[in-house]
Write an enzyme that holds these catalytic residues in place. Structure first.
Site, PDB file in Angstrom:
ATOM      1  N   CYS A  64     -12.622  11.058  -9.526  1.00  0.00           N
ATOM      2  CA  CYS A  64     -13.009   9.793 -10.626  1.00  0.00           C
ATOM      3  C   CYS A  64     -14.245  10.019 -11.375  1.00  0.00           C
ATOM      4  O   CYS A  64     -14.395   9.453 -12.293  1.00  0.00           O
ATOM      5  CB  CYS A  64     -13.062   8.491  -9.550  1.00  0.00           C
ATOM      6  SG  CYS A  64     -14.432   8.370  -8.549  1.00  0.00           S
ATOM      7  N   GLU A  98     -14.249   0.103  -7.111  1.00  0.00           N
ATOM      8  CA  GLU A  98     -14.659   1.236  -7.455  1.00  0.00           C
ATOM      9  C   GLU A  98     -13.350   2.027  -8.325  1.00  0.00           C
ATOM     10  O   GLU A  98     -12.457   2.276  -7.654  1.00  0.00           O
ATOM     11  CB  GLU A  98     -14.927   2.382  -6.234  1.00  0.00           C
ATOM     12  CG  GLU A  98     -16.116   1.676  -5.670  1.00  0.00           C
ATOM     13  CD  GLU A  98     -17.347   1.658  -6.371  1.00  0.00           C
ATOM     14  OE1 GLU A  98     -17.444   2.265  -7.352  1.00  0.00           O
ATOM     15  OE2 GLU A  98     -18.502   0.982  -5.970  1.00  0.00           O
TER      16      GLU A  98
END
Length: 471
Positions: free
Chosen positions: A259, A225
């Protein structure tokens, strides 16, 4: 014939010795069958729920110490997020775990074919500092639900959260199956030198490459990720006031250290001035005229990152914000204009409270710019025109796409969260966490009856022709 000199093995570091001991405990537990029991898994998920609920104040305090994180953000994005993930998994675990019956070809009948969700084994979860609880405990929900053991490596940059996480996991979860290993680079190196059955990493692309290379030595599957520059498009049909509020909220959540936050906004030139006014109005409404005094605006994780962000402020003209106090790890929520396409602030994920706004005349321009970059983790667009929304989604690549909002897709457990290309591989949340931590195992069950000779040599032409028709 040459003789190679054999070097004596390097002495094991303290970190390596600790890691090996932890792995031996966890692998023994997995091999014993402990984690395969569904009742045990449900119990561990329930314990994880209790852990975050009963320690809400301590978790919020640790997040405040590490990131200046406001309580509202700590409670919703960390504590409640993990609690809901664990509750969702516990509710659906038995249904997710049922073997799936599939068809069996006539050539191998009588028989029954199934696909079962089998645990990988001993997994490694490496977390990030921006959400130090959510980004290890949400994957851990998947690891538990799927029947794995797990080693958790929190980020050392969020030291208070890391220490508390170790204390809580050891106090609430089964120590035979789960362990938290703290430390800096030497600990990460020691962990990556060992063989795991799955590695789940959240963080930046550079370290992601290191993790993937280490996993390749053991042929270990990985979930990465990562991140990247997340674009946002606002066209002339959008509700600019609503768009501005949702963009400001998504960009400046956790002081921009998210993010999936929008990293830059492409706005139709005809409405640029109006959008800038709405963005400024939204910043002031949420954080006041002096965001440094706002109880709802966090801090940058350390001075090094604050100094990095301060340097990026010079890449454009601040229409609001632009202030930084490196010693206090503070960077004001900032909207930049006049930013060049090749500026440093456009080169990589900002990971801070800075938002460049770039005008465009025709939609082709931002679409071309987006497609010239590696695929983003998240893409956002604000428009009332369904055809425009469809075109943006169809002509770009990204881990996710959201129309007329930012970030909130993360709250839907029925949507997978993950990147593509440089923004990551693999996905999780909800059922997708269970599936990510499960191997889809093929199972065929047959009896001893009807052992037809047609499958065995020798083969005549007629016998082979019949066999091929049955296949």
């Amino acid at each position: 014939m040459s003789v190679e000199t054999v070097q004596p093995p390097a002495p094991a570091t303290t970190a390596a010795v600790e890691v090996v001991a932890v792995l031996q405990t966890l692998r023994g537990a997995f091999n014993s069958g402990l984690t395969r029991d569904l009742a045990w898994r449900e119990g561990q998920l329930a314990a994880l729920e209790r852990m975050v609920v009963e320690n809400e104040a301590a978790i919020a305090e640790a997040l405040k110490a590490d990131l200046g994180k406001p309580f509202g953000e700590a409670s919703t994005a960390e504590i409640d997020f993990v609690r809901k993930e664990a509750a969702h998994a516990r509710k659906h675990l038995r249904r997710w775990s049922r073997p799936h019956r599939t068809a069996t070809p006539i050539a191998i009948q009588p028989g029954k074919s199934f696909i079962e969700a089998a645990p990988y084994g001993v997994t490694l979860i490496i977390g990030a500092w921006n959400y130090p609880f959510q980004l290890v405990l949400a994957p851990l929900v998947g690891a538990i639900a799927a029947g794995n053991c797990a080693v958790i490596k929190p980020s050392e940059l969020a030291a208070r959260s890391s220490a508390l996480l170790k204390q809580l996991v050891e106090g609430y979860l089964d120590p035979r199956a789960f362990a938290v290993v703290e430390g800096e680079a030497d600990v990460s190196t020691a962990l990556l030198a060992q063989r795991f059955d799955l590695i789940f990493y959240t963080g930046g692309e550079r370290v992601g490459r290191v993790v993937m290379a280490a996993a390749a030595r053991h042929l270990t599957p990985v979930v990465l990720e990562l991140g990247g520059q997340n674009p946002c498009i606002v066209d002339e049909t959008a509700d600019l006031a609503v768009a501005a509020r949702r963009i400001v909220w998504g960009r400046f959540l956790n002081a921009g250290q998210v993010c999936v936050a929008p990293d830059h906004v492409y706005v139709a030139a005809a409405v640029e001035a109006r959008l800038l006014e709405e963005l400024k109005r939204a910043v002031t409404a949420m954080f006041g005229r002096d965001p440094k005094q706002s109880p709802d605006f966090g801090r940058i994780v350390n001075r090094r990152h604050a100094a990095r962000l301060q340097a990026l402020l010079a890449d454009g003209r601040a229409v609001i914000g632009g202030e930084a106090d490196v010693d206090a790890c503070y960077v004001a929520p900032t909207i930049l204009t006049g930013v060049a396409a090749d500026a440093s602030v456009m080169a990589e994920e900002i990971f801070g409270p800075i938002l460049p706004v770039l005008p465009y005349e025709a939609l082709d321009r931002p679409l071309a710019a987006i497609n010239a970059r590696p695929p983003a983790l998240a893409l956002y667009a604000f428009t009332r025109d369904a055809a425009v929304a469809d075109r943006i989604i169809a002509s770009t690549r990204s881990g996710s796409a959201t129309i007329n909002d930012t970030v909130v897709f993360m709250a839907n457990p029925n949507l997978p969260f993950g990147g593509v290309g440089a923004s990551g591989m693999g996905a999780y949340h909800g059922r997708f966490s269970f599936e990510t931590f499960s191997h889809r195992r093929a199972v065929l069950r047959r009896g001893f009856a009807l052992d037809a000779s047609i499958r065995y040599p020798p083969f005549s032409k007629a016998k082979l022709a019949l066999l091929r028709r049955m296949a």
